[in-house]
Design a protein around this motif. Structure first.
Motif, PDB file in Angstrom:
ATOM      1  N   ALA A  42      44.193  37.576  38.809  1.00 27.27           N
ATOM      2  CA  ALA A  42      43.019  38.345  39.222  1.00 27.27           C
ATOM      3  C   ALA A  42      43.193  38.992  40.596  1.00 27.27           C
ATOM      4  CB  ALA A  42      41.794  37.430  39.230  1.00 27.27           C
ATOM      5  N   SER A  43      43.939  38.344  41.501  1.00 22.69           N
ATOM      6  CA  SER A  43      44.087  38.877  42.863  1.00 22.69           C
ATOM      7  C   SER A  43      44.806  40.228  42.894  1.00 22.69           C
ATOM      8  CB  SER A  43      44.852  37.881  43.744  1.00 22.69           C
ATOM      9  OG  SER A  43      44.217  36.629  43.751  1.00 22.69           O
ATOM     10  N   GLY A  44      45.565  40.528  41.842  1.00 22.72           N
ATOM     11  CA  GLY A  44      46.281  41.808  41.792  1.00 22.72           C
ATOM     12  C   GLY A  44      45.697  42.783  40.791  1.00 22.72           C
ATOM     13  N   SER A  45      44.548  42.439  40.202  1.00 27.68           N
ATOM     14  CA  SER A  45      43.952  43.331  39.198  1.00 27.68           C
ATOM     15  C   SER A  45      42.447  43.436  39.397  1.00 27.68           C
ATOM     16  CB  SER A  45      44.260  42.798  37.792  1.00 27.68           C
ATOM     17  OG  SER A  45      43.808  41.453  37.668  1.00 27.68           O
ATOM     18  N   CYS A  46      42.056  43.501  40.661  1.00 29.04           N
ATOM     19  CA  CYS A  46      40.621  43.538  40.985  1.00 29.04           C
ATOM     20  C   CYS A  46      40.345  44.720  41.900  1.00 29.04           C
ATOM     21  CB  CYS A  46      40.225  42.237  41.685  1.00 29.04           C
ATOM     22  SG  CYS A  46      41.140  41.924  43.195  1.00 29.04           S
ATOM     23  N   ASP A  47      39.059  44.932  42.206  1.00 30.46           N
ATOM     24  CA  ASP A  47      38.755  45.943  43.207  1.00 30.46           C
ATOM     25  C   ASP A  47      38.956  45.313  44.587  1.00 30.46           C
ATOM     26  OD1 ASP A  47      36.395  44.596  44.026  1.00 30.46           O
ATOM     27  OD2 ASP A  47      35.253  45.550  42.438  1.00 30.46           O
ATOM     28  N   GLN A  48      38.533  45.997  45.622  1.00 32.14           N
ATOM     29  CA  GLN A  48      38.856  45.558  46.978  1.00 32.14           C
ATOM     30  C   GLN A  48      37.614  45.214  47.805  1.00 32.14           C
ATOM     31  OE1 GLN A  48      40.783  48.900  48.833  1.00 32.14           O
ATOM     32  NE2 GLN A  48      39.016  50.234  48.556  1.00 32.14           N
ATOM     33  N   MET A  49      36.516  45.004  47.124  1.00 36.25           N
ATOM     34  CA  MET A  49      35.248  44.929  47.850  1.00 36.25           C
ATOM     35  C   MET A  49      34.965  43.583  48.508  1.00 36.25           C
ATOM     36  SD  MET A  49      32.681  46.983  45.341  1.00 36.25           S
ATOM     37  CE  MET A  49      33.062  48.654  44.774  1.00 36.25           C
ATOM     38  N   ILE A  50      34.461  43.659  49.723  1.00 35.63           N
ATOM     39  CA  ILE A  50      33.813  42.523  50.382  1.00 35.63           C
ATOM     40  C   ILE A  50      32.358  42.957  50.516  1.00 35.63           C
ATOM     41  CG2 ILE A  50      33.836  40.968  52.366  1.00 35.63           C
ATOM     42  CD1 ILE A  50      36.664  42.111  53.004  1.00 35.63           C
ATOM     43  N   ILE A  51      31.698  43.042  49.392  1.00 38.01           N
ATOM     44  CA  ILE A  51      30.343  43.603  49.395  1.00 38.01           C
ATOM     45  C   ILE A  51      29.342  42.462  49.373  1.00 38.01           C
ATOM     46  CG2 ILE A  51      30.328  43.984  46.865  1.00 38.01           C
ATOM     47  CD1 ILE A  51      28.803  46.691  47.676  1.00 38.01           C
ATOM     48  N   LEU A  52      28.651  42.296  50.486  1.00 39.69           N
ATOM     49  CA  LEU A  52      27.742  41.163  50.661  1.00 39.69           C
ATOM     50  C   LEU A  52      26.450  41.357  49.890  1.00 39.69           C
ATOM     51  CD1 LEU A  52      28.172  40.528  54.502  1.00 39.69           C
ATOM     52  CD2 LEU A  52      29.699  39.937  52.630  1.00 39.69           C
ATOM     53  N   GLN A  53      26.001  42.612  49.781  1.00 37.63           N
ATOM     54  CA  GLN A  53      24.676  42.847  49.206  1.00 37.63           C
ATOM     55  C   GLN A  53      24.629  42.696  47.693  1.00 37.63           C
ATOM     56  OE1 GLN A  53      23.191  46.898  49.065  1.00 37.63           O
ATOM     57  NE2 GLN A  53      25.039  47.610  50.065  1.00 37.63           N
ATOM     58  N   SER A  54      25.755  42.408  47.057  1.00 34.41           N
ATOM     59  CA  SER A  54      25.706  42.110  45.621  1.00 34.41           C
ATOM     60  C   SER A  54      25.474  40.624  45.370  1.00 34.41           C
ATOM     61  CB  SER A  54      27.017  42.549  44.944  1.00 34.41           C
ATOM     62  OG  SER A  54      28.090  41.721  45.358  1.00 34.41           O
ATOM     63  N   GLY A 355      36.070  36.467  44.370  1.00 32.17           N
ATOM     64  CA  GLY A 355      37.194  35.768  44.970  1.00 32.17           C
ATOM     65  C   GLY A 355      37.693  36.413  46.247  1.00 32.17           C
ATOM     66  N   ILE A 356      37.744  37.737  46.258  1.00 35.32           N
ATOM     67  CA  ILE A 356      38.220  38.422  47.469  1.00 35.32           C
ATOM     68  C   ILE A 356      37.199  38.248  48.590  1.00 35.32           C
ATOM     69  CG2 ILE A 356      38.905  40.641  48.451  1.00 35.32           C
ATOM     70  CD1 ILE A 356      40.820  39.401  46.316  1.00 35.32           C
ATOM     71  N   ALA A 357      35.939  38.485  48.287  1.00 33.39           N
ATOM     72  CA  ALA A 357      34.906  38.388  49.328  1.00 33.39           C
ATOM     73  C   ALA A 357      34.816  36.972  49.904  1.00 33.39           C
ATOM     74  CB  ALA A 357      33.554  38.804  48.755  1.00 33.39           C
ATOM     75  N   LEU A 358      34.979  35.969  49.066  1.00 32.52           N
ATOM     76  CA  LEU A 358      34.738  34.582  49.500  1.00 32.52           C
ATOM     77  C   LEU A 358      36.008  33.795  49.808  1.00 32.52           C
ATOM     78  CD1 LEU A 358      31.857  33.549  47.047  1.00 32.52           C
ATOM     79  CD2 LEU A 358      31.697  34.663  49.278  1.00 32.52           C
ATOM     80  N   ALA A 359      37.164  34.420  49.787  1.00 28.85           N
ATOM     81  CA  ALA A 359      38.413  33.682  50.002  1.00 28.85           C
ATOM     82  C   ALA A 359      38.463  32.955  51.350  1.00 28.85           C
ATOM     83  CB  ALA A 359      39.620  34.613  49.848  1.00 28.85           C
TER      84      ALA A 359
END
Length: 391
Positions: A42-54, A355-359
């Protein structure tokens, strides 16, 4: 060859390497096992967002706020360019029904401490060009950001290695070594590794690891398909979602009886632009087992939805697609912490698309729990035992 460590982390993706980094930083000897390579899941096939408001108001948003704070200094700490940019984000709103839902969502997020507001369409159009005329507005938060997920994964791995961690690529875990109810290590395709603590950070494959010790881990793989365009000059200002994305994420029961194929596929807009200029356009949310293939139908529905909301995208060519598996949990929250009745077995999985936002915050929490038995915030809602019968 028999290896020994203080902690074995199963999974070399962004969560596993974040955990390895924060544990190594606190002096633990860590070994990471990864059956393929970094960013191969998943780490290489996801978007790049650290979007808190979702994030849902409550523990979910509190985690994101803490992680967002850590991101601001993370590149310097790791001594590695992770292509982090804090450019804000918005959620597009199409009708009065969505507006009412988002007004309540935003009000509750503000109570938790997120800087977020509702914009009229004319003000949203000043932040992002090319928006459809039928939109009634958007939300906006200046705290949203994005990062190169692959470089983040590599950055954590490199920093952990510098601190003494050992990362074993192309090394698959084939069993868990137990003595009674105590974990004593793992069996791998490269031989056993003995350690009193084993952390399951295998993402969508965490249930397979759980079955090795008789656990029924309630994580399901959920496929997300994403389109990548040719590199173009700056077009997408920050991160852009649609309110429909929020509905698909948190209310899958509301869409399962719909006759719309786009809704059945969980299509919602997720738009951002990389440092090199490629635009990432997503995404679907589908339960199709462990199938990571992209489909003509899925890509067609993503494009229809994206160009309906941002018509200017019709002028940009897409060059490839990708599919990845997000580890879904029934309540949308990750499973973090020790497993009851199995001393030394710890969960760090189930982040779905977060996963990206919360890593960073996940790595710190798990390191705190291993070292101190507690962490800086109340994480009882993330207890991996919460789905057990009678809990």
């Amino acid at each position: 060859m028999t290896r020994k460590a203080d902690v074995v982390v199963i999974g070399g993706g962004v969560i596993g390497t974040a955990v390895a980094y924060y544990l190594s930083k606190r002096g633990k000897k860590v070994m990471v096992t990864e059956r393929y390579d970094h960013a191969s899941g998943a780490s290489g096939s996801c978007d790049q967002m650290i979007i808190l408001q979702s994030k849902n108001p409550g523990i979910h948003l509190k985690l994101a706020l803490a992680s967002g704070e850590m991101y601001q200094t993370l590149a310097r700490e790791l001594e590695y360019d992770i292509e982090y940019h804090n450019r804000g984000g918005m959620i597009l709103i199409e009708n009065e029904s969505e507006l009412k839902i988002m007004e309540d969502f935003v009000a509750r997020q503000k109570q938790i401490g997120l800087q977020v507001e509702i914009l009229e369409r004319k003000d949203a159009a000043k932040l992002q060009r090319g928006l459809a005329e039928h939109l009634v507005g958007s939300t906006y938060s200046p705290q949203d950001a994005h990062v190169n997920s692959i470089r983040l994964n590599l950055g954590f791995a490199r920093a952990a290695t510098k601190l003494g961690a050992e990362i074993l690529l192309e090394t698959e875990v084939t069993g868990i070594i137990l003595k009674g109810d105590q974990v004593e290590g793992v069996e791998t395709t490269q031989g056993p590794i003995h350690a009193p603590v084993v952390i399951n950070a295998a993402g969508a494959w965490a249930p397979q690891i759980g079955r090795m010790v008789g656990l029924d881990i309630p994580i399901k793989p959920r496929r997300g398909q994403i389109i990548i365009t040719e590199p173009v000059p700056p077009y997408v200002t920050g991160d852009v979602l649609s309110a429909q994305y929020i509905v698909a994420k948190y209310n899958p029961d509301l869409i399962k009886n719909s006759e719309s194929r786009a809704i059945q596929l969980g299509v919602g807009l997720a738009l951002s632009q990389t440092e090199k200029g490629n635009i990432l356009i997503g995404a679907t949310r589908e339960f199709v087992g462990y199938d990571v293939k992209t489909t003509r139908e899925g890509i067609k529905e993503i494009l229809k939805n994206a160009t309906r909301l941002v018509p200017g995208l019709k002028e940009i060519n897409f060059i490839r697609t990708m599919g990845g598996l997000r580890p879904y949990t029934p309540d949308g929250l990750p499973l973090l912490g020790p497993v009851k009745g199995l001393e030394g077995f710890i969960m760090a999985a189930g982040h779905e698309g977060d996963g990206i936002a919360l890593a960073p915050v996940t790595g710190k929490i798990i390191a705190d729990l291993v070292m101190d038995g507690k962490t800086f915030m109340d994480v009882e809602a993330l207890n991996p035992n919460r789905f057990a019968p009678g809990s």
